[in-house]
Scaffold this motif. Structure first.
Motif, PDB file in Angstrom:
ATOM      1  N   HIS A 139      -8.899 -38.265  72.278  1.00  0.00           N
ATOM      2  CA  HIS A 139      -7.614 -37.716  72.697  1.00  0.00           C
ATOM      3  C   HIS A 139      -6.626 -38.786  73.161  1.00  0.00           C
ATOM      4  CE1 HIS A 139      -9.593 -33.903  72.292  1.00  0.00           C
ATOM      5  NE2 HIS A 139     -10.446 -34.180  73.258  1.00  0.00           N
ATOM      6  N   LEU A 140      -7.110 -39.794  73.868  1.00  0.00           N
ATOM      7  CA  LEU A 140      -6.202 -40.838  74.347  1.00  0.00           C
ATOM      8  C   LEU A 140      -5.631 -41.644  73.186  1.00  0.00           C
ATOM      9  CD1 LEU A 140      -8.177 -42.145  77.467  1.00  0.00           C
ATOM     10  CD2 LEU A 140      -6.222 -40.599  77.426  1.00  0.00           C
ATOM     11  N   THR A 141      -6.467 -41.933  72.206  1.00  0.00           N
ATOM     12  CA  THR A 141      -5.997 -42.634  71.009  1.00  0.00           C
ATOM     13  C   THR A 141      -4.939 -41.802  70.288  1.00  0.00           C
ATOM     14  OG1 THR A 141      -8.121 -43.772  70.724  1.00  0.00           O
ATOM     15  CG2 THR A 141      -6.697 -43.604  68.789  1.00  0.00           C
ATOM     16  N   THR A 142      -5.199 -40.509  70.162  1.00  0.00           N
ATOM     17  CA  THR A 142      -4.252 -39.610  69.500  1.00  0.00           C
ATOM     18  C   THR A 142      -2.908 -39.596  70.221  1.00  0.00           C
ATOM     19  OG1 THR A 142      -6.013 -38.183  68.671  1.00  0.00           O
ATOM     20  CG2 THR A 142      -3.831 -37.212  68.844  1.00  0.00           C
ATOM     21  N   LEU A 143      -2.933 -39.535  71.537  1.00  0.00           N
ATOM     22  CA  LEU A 143      -1.695 -39.511  72.312  1.00  0.00           C
ATOM     23  C   LEU A 143      -0.930 -40.829  72.181  1.00  0.00           C
ATOM     24  CD1 LEU A 143      -2.995 -37.602  75.450  1.00  0.00           C
ATOM     25  CD2 LEU A 143      -1.153 -36.848  73.944  1.00  0.00           C
ATOM     26  N   CYS A 144      -1.650 -41.936  72.151  1.00  0.00           N
ATOM     27  CA  CYS A 144      -0.998 -43.233  71.944  1.00  0.00           C
ATOM     28  C   CYS A 144      -0.339 -43.290  70.572  1.00  0.00           C
ATOM     29  CB  CYS A 144      -2.014 -44.367  72.075  1.00  0.00           C
ATOM     30  SG  CYS A 144      -2.613 -44.675  73.755  1.00  0.00           S
ATOM     31  N   ASN A 145      -1.050 -42.831  69.544  1.00  0.00           N
ATOM     32  CA  ASN A 145      -0.476 -42.804  68.198  1.00  0.00           C
ATOM     33  C   ASN A 145       0.805 -41.969  68.163  1.00  0.00           C
ATOM     34  OD1 ASN A 145      -2.384 -44.398  66.860  1.00  0.00           O
ATOM     35  ND2 ASN A 145      -3.755 -42.668  66.509  1.00  0.00           N
ATOM     36  N   THR A 146       0.772 -40.832  68.840  1.00  0.00           N
ATOM     37  CA  THR A 146       1.947 -39.956  68.868  1.00  0.00           C
ATOM     38  C   THR A 146       3.118 -40.642  69.564  1.00  0.00           C
ATOM     39  OG1 THR A 146       0.509 -38.006  68.946  1.00  0.00           O
ATOM     40  CG2 THR A 146       2.807 -37.698  69.601  1.00  0.00           C
ATOM     41  N   ALA A 147       2.835 -41.327  70.685  1.00  0.00           N
ATOM     42  CA  ALA A 147       3.907 -42.025  71.411  1.00  0.00           C
ATOM     43  C   ALA A 147       4.463 -43.190  70.593  1.00  0.00           C
ATOM     44  CB  ALA A 147       3.375 -42.522  72.756  1.00  0.00           C
ATOM     45  N   LEU A 148       3.600 -43.890  69.879  1.00  0.00           N
ATOM     46  CA  LEU A 148       4.038 -45.053  69.108  1.00  0.00           C
ATOM     47  C   LEU A 148       4.800 -44.665  67.845  1.00  0.00           C
ATOM     48  CD1 LEU A 148       0.822 -47.226  69.489  1.00  0.00           C
ATOM     49  CD2 LEU A 148       3.098 -47.859  70.310  1.00  0.00           C
ATOM     50  N   ASP A 149       4.247 -43.736  67.090  1.00  0.00           N
ATOM     51  CA  ASP A 149       4.886 -43.347  65.820  1.00  0.00           C
ATOM     52  C   ASP A 149       5.999 -42.328  66.012  1.00  0.00           C
ATOM     53  OD1 ASP A 149       3.370 -45.024  64.279  1.00  0.00           O
ATOM     54  OD2 ASP A 149       1.911 -43.514  63.661  1.00  0.00           O
ATOM     55  N   ASN A 150       5.929 -41.556  67.101  1.00  0.00           N
ATOM     56  CA  ASN A 150       6.940 -40.539  67.402  1.00  0.00           C
ATOM     57  C   ASN A 150       7.304 -39.743  66.147  1.00  0.00           C
ATOM     58  OD1 ASN A 150       8.869 -39.014  68.744  1.00  0.00           O
ATOM     59  ND2 ASN A 150      10.411 -40.642  68.792  1.00  0.00           N
ATOM     60  N   PRO A 151       6.346 -39.018  65.568  1.00  0.00           N
ATOM     61  CA  PRO A 151       6.563 -38.357  64.277  1.00  0.00           C
ATOM     62  C   PRO A 151       7.681 -37.326  64.284  1.00  0.00           C
ATOM     63  CG  PRO A 151       4.543 -37.575  65.314  1.00  0.00           C
ATOM     64  CD  PRO A 151       4.988 -38.751  66.105  1.00  0.00           C
ATOM     65  N   THR A 152       7.980 -36.738  65.430  1.00  0.00           N
ATOM     66  CA  THR A 152       9.066 -35.751  65.486  1.00  0.00           C
ATOM     67  C   THR A 152      10.414 -36.390  65.788  1.00  0.00           C
ATOM     68  OG1 THR A 152       8.589 -35.331  67.831  1.00  0.00           O
ATOM     69  CG2 THR A 152       7.497 -33.904  66.214  1.00  0.00           C
ATOM     70  N   GLN A 153      10.399 -37.730  66.009  1.00  0.00           N
ATOM     71  CA  GLN A 153      11.641 -38.490  66.225  1.00  0.00           C
ATOM     72  C   GLN A 153      12.483 -37.925  67.363  1.00  0.00           C
ATOM     73  OE1 GLN A 153      12.312 -41.470  64.443  1.00  0.00           O
ATOM     74  NE2 GLN A 153      10.160 -41.055  63.992  1.00  0.00           N
ATOM     75  N   ARG A 154      11.815 -37.601  68.473  1.00  0.00           N
ATOM     76  CA  ARG A 154      12.539 -37.099  69.640  1.00  0.00           C
ATOM     77  C   ARG A 154      12.728 -38.197  70.666  1.00  0.00           C
ATOM     78  NH1 ARG A 154       9.303 -32.205  71.902  1.00  0.00           N
ATOM     79  NH2 ARG A 154       7.590 -33.633  71.440  1.00  0.00           N
ATOM     80  N   ASN A 155      13.748 -38.040  71.503  1.00  0.00           N
ATOM     81  CA  ASN A 155      13.943 -38.956  72.618  1.00  0.00           C
ATOM     82  C   ASN A 155      13.481 -38.277  73.910  1.00  0.00           C
ATOM     83  OD1 ASN A 155      16.051 -37.219  73.481  1.00  0.00           O
ATOM     84  ND2 ASN A 155      17.572 -38.376  72.302  1.00  0.00           N
ATOM     85  N   SER A 156      13.580 -38.993  75.016  1.00  0.00           N
ATOM     86  CA  SER A 156      13.090 -38.465  76.291  1.00  0.00           C
ATOM     87  C   SER A 156      13.822 -37.195  76.716  1.00  0.00           C
ATOM     88  CB  SER A 156      13.218 -39.531  77.383  1.00  0.00           C
ATOM     89  OG  SER A 156      12.357 -40.624  77.134  1.00  0.00           O
ATOM     90  N   ASP A 157      15.132 -37.159  76.516  1.00  0.00           N
ATOM     91  CA  ASP A 157      15.904 -35.971  76.901  1.00  0.00           C
ATOM     92  C   ASP A 157      15.433 -34.733  76.146  1.00  0.00           C
ATOM     93  OD1 ASP A 157      17.446 -37.347  78.719  1.00  0.00           O
ATOM     94  OD2 ASP A 157      19.084 -37.734  77.304  1.00  0.00           O
ATOM     95  N   GLN A 158      15.143 -34.885  74.875  1.00  0.00           N
ATOM     96  CA  GLN A 158      14.671 -33.752  74.077  1.00  0.00           C
ATOM     97  C   GLN A 158      13.294 -33.291  74.539  1.00  0.00           C
ATOM     98  OE1 GLN A 158      15.260 -35.863  70.336  1.00  0.00           O
ATOM     99  NE2 GLN A 158      16.775 -34.337  69.697  1.00  0.00           N
ATOM    100  N   MET A 159      12.448 -34.228  74.936  1.00  0.00           N
ATOM    101  CA  MET A 159      11.123 -33.868  75.422  1.00  0.00           C
ATOM    102  C   MET A 159      11.209 -33.151  76.767  1.00  0.00           C
ATOM    103  SD  MET A 159       8.834 -37.150  74.282  1.00  0.00           S
ATOM    104  CE  MET A 159       7.304 -36.308  74.615  1.00  0.00           C
TER     105      MET A 159
END
Length: 285
Positions: free
Chosen positions: A103-123
């Motif tokens: 799970h930690l690896t998955t979360l890091c991948n999501t943060a690095l690749d940002n597949p949904t291309q959102r910024n902090s405000d959108q999150m």
């Protein structure tokens, strides 16, 4: 190498251990690309290590090869503590790599690749949207036993977060739920603005698991432990199980899965915002 993991475990309690319990995983849509229930392959490395790269970030090394994200980016994390935790996930794998338990690896991948291309405000806006349908805010009219259970178990947490952040949330048995004041949303928005993009990634993951901003904030603020937060998120289901019974193995399986995902998300929030560096000598055997 990973003797220092014990230090992390003592700091964050059971969350570090529970995050490796489950054998299968469910993920938000943004993470599905990186970890699925069929994602397995034969282990292709012997040794796992971490190293510090340019700009102070940390990298994960599998033998002499640097780990990369599914999107092809160099896998880097912001601090040593998170690097150790991720490396431990890879080191704990046996003959077969079961990515859906990492799970930690998955979360890091999501943060690095940002597949949904959102910024902090959108999150942050997405997190606040969850508040409008928060599990803890929706109450039933009957049966009486469940009404009392929700009141006794959920009200203390609701009162805690209202006092902690000086906000009004409330609860309702209406299908529309309670009307959340704009002042409450503004207060939470201001608080979440202090989170890094990585921490927001972890928080959103926890909220998705618990279906509750209230319970997630209680967990992140260490007002609730993982087991308690998960139990409160499944209160109606647990009530029905006590009343009608259940298939024991299936119930336990689902419970441990949810605990594992929730624990990993909470741990990720804390580790991704960790500023102190684990002493290099702790990494030596």
């Amino acid at each position: 190498m990973f003797r220092s993991v014990a230090r992390l475990q003592s700091q964050f309690g059971n969350a570090f251990t529970i995050s490796k319990v489950c054998q299968r995983s469910q993920h938000p849509r943004s993470a599905l690309k990186y970890s699925t229930a069929a994602a397995e392959r034969k282990r292709f490395y012997q040794d796992v290590s971490i190293s510090q790269g340019e700009g102070g970030v940390y990298e994960i090394n599998l033998d002499r090869r640097k780990l990369k994200t599914p999107g092809g980016k160099l896998f880097t994390v912001p601090n040593e503590a998170l690097a150790i935790a991720v490396a431990t996930e890879w080191d704990a794998q046996r003959d077969t790599l079961k990515f859906y338990t990492m799970h930690l690896t998955t979360l890091c991948n999501t943060a690095l690749d940002n597949p949904t291309q959102r910024n902090s405000d959108q999150m942050i806006n997405a997190a606040l949207k969850f508040l409008e349908t928060d599990t803890v805010c929706y109450r039933v009219d009957e049966p009486h036993g469940l009404v009392e259970l929700q009141k006794n178990e959920w009200d203390p947490v609701l009162h805690w977060i209202e006092n902690r952040y000086n906000v009004t949330i409330g609860s309702s048995s209406s299908i529309l739920g309670p009307e959340i004041p704009e002042a409450t949303k503004d207060t939470f928005r201001q608080h979440l603005n202090s989170y890094t993009f990585w921490s927001l990634t972890g928080l959103e993951y926890v909220i998705t698991q618990l279906k509750s901003v209230v319970l997630s904030m209680g967990l992140i603020d260490r007002q609730l432990c993982v087991e308690r937060a998960v139990l409160l998120s499944r209160l109606e289901e647990e009530y029905q199980i006590r009343r009608w019974g259940n298939v024991e193995w299936a119930h336990d399986y689902d419970m441990y899965e949810l605990r594992a995902r929730t624990a990993a998300g909470a741990l990720f929030v804390h580790l991704s915002s960790e500023s102190s560096t684990v002493k290099r000598k702790l990494l030596q055997d």
